[in-house]
Write an enzyme that holds these catalytic residues in place. Structure first.
Site, mmCIF file in Angstrom:
data_model
loop_
_atom_site.group_PDB
_atom_site.id
_atom_site.type_symbol
_atom_site.label_atom_id
_atom_site.label_comp_id
_atom_site.label_asym_id
_atom_site.label_seq_id
_atom_site.Cartn_x
_atom_site.Cartn_y
_atom_site.Cartn_z
ATOM 1 N N LEU A 26 33.256 11.286 30.863
ATOM 2 C CA LEU A 26 34.271 10.996 30.003
ATOM 3 C C LEU A 26 34.967 9.624 30.645
ATOM 4 O O LEU A 26 35.580 8.792 29.911
ATOM 5 C CB LEU A 26 35.433 11.768 29.855
ATOM 6 C CG LEU A 26 35.173 12.904 29.176
ATOM 7 C CD1 LEU A 26 36.263 14.008 29.088
ATOM 8 C CD2 LEU A 26 34.752 12.730 27.861
ATOM 9 N N ASN B 28 23.122 8.430 26.950
ATOM 10 C CA ASN B 28 24.208 9.314 26.614
ATOM 11 C C ASN B 28 23.753 10.077 25.368
ATOM 12 O O ASN B 28 23.228 9.611 24.516
ATOM 13 C CB ASN B 28 25.595 8.319 26.466
ATOM 14 C CG ASN B 28 26.624 9.186 26.331
ATOM 15 O OD1 ASN B 28 26.726 10.150 26.857
ATOM 16 N ND2 ASN B 28 27.485 8.791 25.357
ATOM 17 N N ILE C 83 31.491 3.696 32.255
ATOM 18 C CA ILE C 83 30.396 3.394 33.385
ATOM 19 C C ILE C 83 30.686 1.896 33.618
ATOM 20 O O ILE C 83 30.558 1.011 32.884
ATOM 21 C CB ILE C 83 29.099 3.406 32.843
ATOM 22 C CG1 ILE C 83 28.659 4.779 32.535
ATOM 23 C CG2 ILE C 83 27.982 2.916 33.635
ATOM 24 C CD1 ILE C 83 28.468 5.675 33.655
ATOM 25 N N GLU D 84 21.988 20.059 20.549
ATOM 26 C CA GLU D 84 22.117 19.316 21.747
ATOM 27 C C GLU D 84 21.218 19.799 22.628
ATOM 28 O O GLU D 84 20.079 19.122 23.444
ATOM 29 C CB GLU D 84 23.292 18.947 22.274
ATOM 30 C CG GLU D 84 24.432 18.164 21.446
ATOM 31 C CD GLU D 84 25.786 17.891 22.009
ATOM 32 O OE1 GLU D 84 26.244 17.065 21.566
ATOM 33 O OE2 GLU D 84 26.108 18.566 23.018
ATOM 34 N N HIS E 274 26.056 11.767 22.155
ATOM 35 C CA HIS E 274 27.284 11.704 21.407
ATOM 36 C C HIS E 274 27.081 12.737 20.160
ATOM 37 O O HIS E 274 26.217 12.633 19.345
ATOM 38 C CB HIS E 274 27.532 10.334 20.997
ATOM 39 C CG HIS E 274 29.121 9.999 20.338
ATOM 40 N ND1 HIS E 274 30.179 10.037 21.310
ATOM 41 C CD2 HIS E 274 29.449 10.220 19.113
ATOM 42 C CE1 HIS E 274 31.261 9.989 20.341
ATOM 43 N NE2 HIS E 274 30.874 9.813 19.183
HETATM 44 C C1 GRF Z 1 28.776 17.555 24.118
HETATM 45 O O1 GRF Z 1 29.268 17.790 22.956
HETATM 46 C C2 GRF Z 1 28.109 15.809 24.204
HETATM 47 O O2 GRF Z 1 27.562 15.621 23.048
HETATM 48 C C3 GRF Z 1 29.506 15.284 24.274
HETATM 49 O O3 GRF Z 1 30.148 15.935 25.331
HETATM 50 C C4 GRF Z 1 29.891 17.380 25.215
HETATM 51 C C5 GRF Z 1 29.506 18.022 26.520
HETATM 52 O O4 GRF Z 1 29.385 19.210 26.423
HETATM 53 N N1 GRF Z 1 29.093 13.975 24.868
HETATM 54 P P1 GRF Z 1 29.005 19.997 27.671
HETATM 55 O O5 GRF Z 1 30.152 19.696 29.087
HETATM 56 O O6 GRF Z 1 27.658 19.663 28.056
HETATM 57 O O7 GRF Z 1 29.241 21.501 27.388
#
Ligand code: GRF
Length: 187
Positions: free
Chosen positions: A84, A101, A87, A173, A103
């Site tokens: 969060l 990254n 960078i 993801e 998103h």
């Molecule tokens: C994910 O949804 C990613 O896309 C976003 O933050 C979330 C991280 O989830 N950037 P986690 O901490 O890997 O469970």
């Protein structure tokens, strides 16, 4: 190839990536870093015996602790997974085109400052979107604006809820991030 993972939250992507690469012949997860001492990412790293680094926002901004640790571990690629903090520009110069990254939306939609976590999915739902998804992109000095590497859609049902949508996004993801990392390491 040595890869560093940076995360601030739950760390489910970190866990999934650590698991995928645990016996990989060419790619090693060499470091997990977090600005949040309570991040699950640090626990998962310990479980997989991967070195960790904790640092504060201030340390990231005013010291070279992260940059020198990355250099000490010969890191080739930095993977952000729910990281969060912004960078610093010095990093972007040292790791040009080497920071990726994820998103959880189809950028440029629902990106930028303040668009993270549940805020994104709640806004998608309240806008009655039919489609959302995930975006992999390179990191530059502006939030969520680096060159897009790949995008994958998620389709919303009539009765979609925040938790059902989050579940679909997470599954996608987990299924894609390791392959994106492999692809970037082979470039
Ligand atoms: C994910 O949804 C990613 O896309 C976003 O933050 C979330 C991280 O989830 N950037 P986690 O901490 O890997 O469970």
């Amino acid at each position: 190839m040595n890869v560093a993972l940076l995360a601030s939250g739950k760390g489910s992507n970190v866990e999934n990536i650590l698991c995928y690469f645990r016996n990989h012949s060419k790619i090693k997860i060499a470091l997990v870093g977090s600005n949040n001492p309570k991040s699950g990412a640090l626990i998962y790293a310990n479980n997989y015996s991967v070195p960790t680094l904790e640092f504060s926002k201030k340390e990231l901004e005013t010291t070279t602790i992260l940059l020198s640790t990355l250099n000490n571990h010969d890191i080739d690629l930095i993977v952000l997974a729910g990281f969060l903090l912004k960078i610093p520009e010095s990093f972007i110069d040292s790791f040009k085109g080497k920071i990726v990254n994820i998103h959880p939306s189809l950028l440029p939609k629902y990106g930028g400052k303040g668009m993270y976590g549940d805020h994104i999915h709640k806004t998608v739902l309240s806008n009655n979107e039919k489609t959302t998804g995930i975006t992999f992109h390179y990191v530059n000095e502006n939030y969520d604006e680096g060159k897009i590497i790949a995008q994958f859609p998620v389709f919303l049902e009539e009765n979609e809820t925040l938790s059902s949508l989050k579940g679909k996004i997470s599954q996608l993801e987990w299924s894609k991030y390791p392959f994106i990392i492999e692809r970037l390491c082979n470039e």
